[in-house]
Scaffold this active site. Sequence first.
Site, PDB file in Angstrom:
ATOM      1  N   SER A   1     107.408  47.847   7.086  1.00 14.81           N
ATOM      2  CA  SER A   1     106.311  48.271   7.843  1.00 14.81           C
ATOM      3  C   SER A   1     106.834  48.838   9.143  1.00 14.81           C
ATOM      4  O   SER A   1     108.082  48.917   9.185  1.00 14.81           O
ATOM      5  CB  SER A   1     105.555  46.800   8.250  1.00 14.81           C
TER       6      SER A   1
ATOM      7  N   TYR B   1     109.029  37.822  11.453  1.00 12.86           N
ATOM      8  CA  TYR B   1     108.458  39.031  10.994  1.00 12.86           C
ATOM      9  C   TYR B   1     109.266  40.158  10.995  1.00 12.86           C
ATOM     10  O   TYR B   1     109.720  40.846  10.135  1.00 12.86           O
ATOM     11  CB  TYR B   1     106.949  39.369  10.948  1.00 12.86           C
TER      12      TYR B   1
ATOM     13  N   ALA C   1     112.471  40.129  12.241  1.00 15.36           N
ATOM     14  CA  ALA C   1     113.694  39.727  11.697  1.00 15.36           C
ATOM     15  C   ALA C   1     113.835  40.079  10.242  1.00 15.36           C
ATOM     16  O   ALA C   1     114.559  40.521   9.574  1.00 15.36           O
ATOM     17  CB  ALA C   1     114.226  38.486  11.977  1.00 15.36           C
TER      18      ALA C   1
ATOM     19  N   LYS D   1     111.769  42.089   8.254  1.00 16.72           N
ATOM     20  CA  LYS D   1     111.541  43.533   7.932  1.00 16.72           C
ATOM     21  C   LYS D   1     112.924  43.976   8.415  1.00 16.72           C
ATOM     22  O   LYS D   1     113.189  45.574   7.608  1.00 16.72           O
ATOM     23  CB  LYS D   1     110.318  44.149   8.428  1.00 16.72           C
TER      24      LYS D   1
ATOM     25  N   ILE E   1      97.094  50.833   8.130  1.00 14.95           N
ATOM     26  CA  ILE E   1      96.591  51.460   6.868  1.00 14.95           C
ATOM     27  C   ILE E   1      95.080  50.816   6.567  1.00 14.95           C
ATOM     28  O   ILE E   1      95.076  49.725   6.553  1.00 14.95           O
ATOM     29  CB  ILE E   1      97.453  51.199   5.557  1.00 14.95           C
TER      30      ILE E   1
END
Length: 152
Positions: free
Chosen positions: A34, A47, A49, A51, A80
């Site tokens: 992302s 989150y 970390a 990714k 999106i």
Amino acid sequence: MSYRVNVQGPMLLAQAVIPHMKTNGGGRIINIGSTGSLGAEPGFGAYTAMKHALVGLTKTLAAEFGPDGILCNTVCPGFIATDMHEAANARLANEAGESLEATRKRRYANVALRSAGMPEDVADAVAYLAGPTGRYVTGISLPVAGGVPMGI
């Protein structure tokens, strides 16, 4: 989201498929990150970390298995227009006491294209990396984010 979904799953999948790819002369691994894979946002430490770990895993796989013809990349979607994204917009609009259109305008203010992308935009990026025109692309993190964050 959990570590098992964001990092361990892609790692275990890579471990399972790489021997077969090596036997067959190569292949493609395309992980989905992302825009959180590329930067940081307050309040999203765990989150972010995870990714970032996914991007690190992908780059390491690209370096280790490139000689075997295995290309590894990460596609990094931004906003999106999915049902989940629209539900978040509606929740945020309600919390802010503003119209859905005002919420979208506020959220997309830092998006160069000032809108959310479509699921097809992500699919097209994956198809490019998986297809013949992506044959010399490995180890990258490809933002599909309409210019979010600007400057990446």
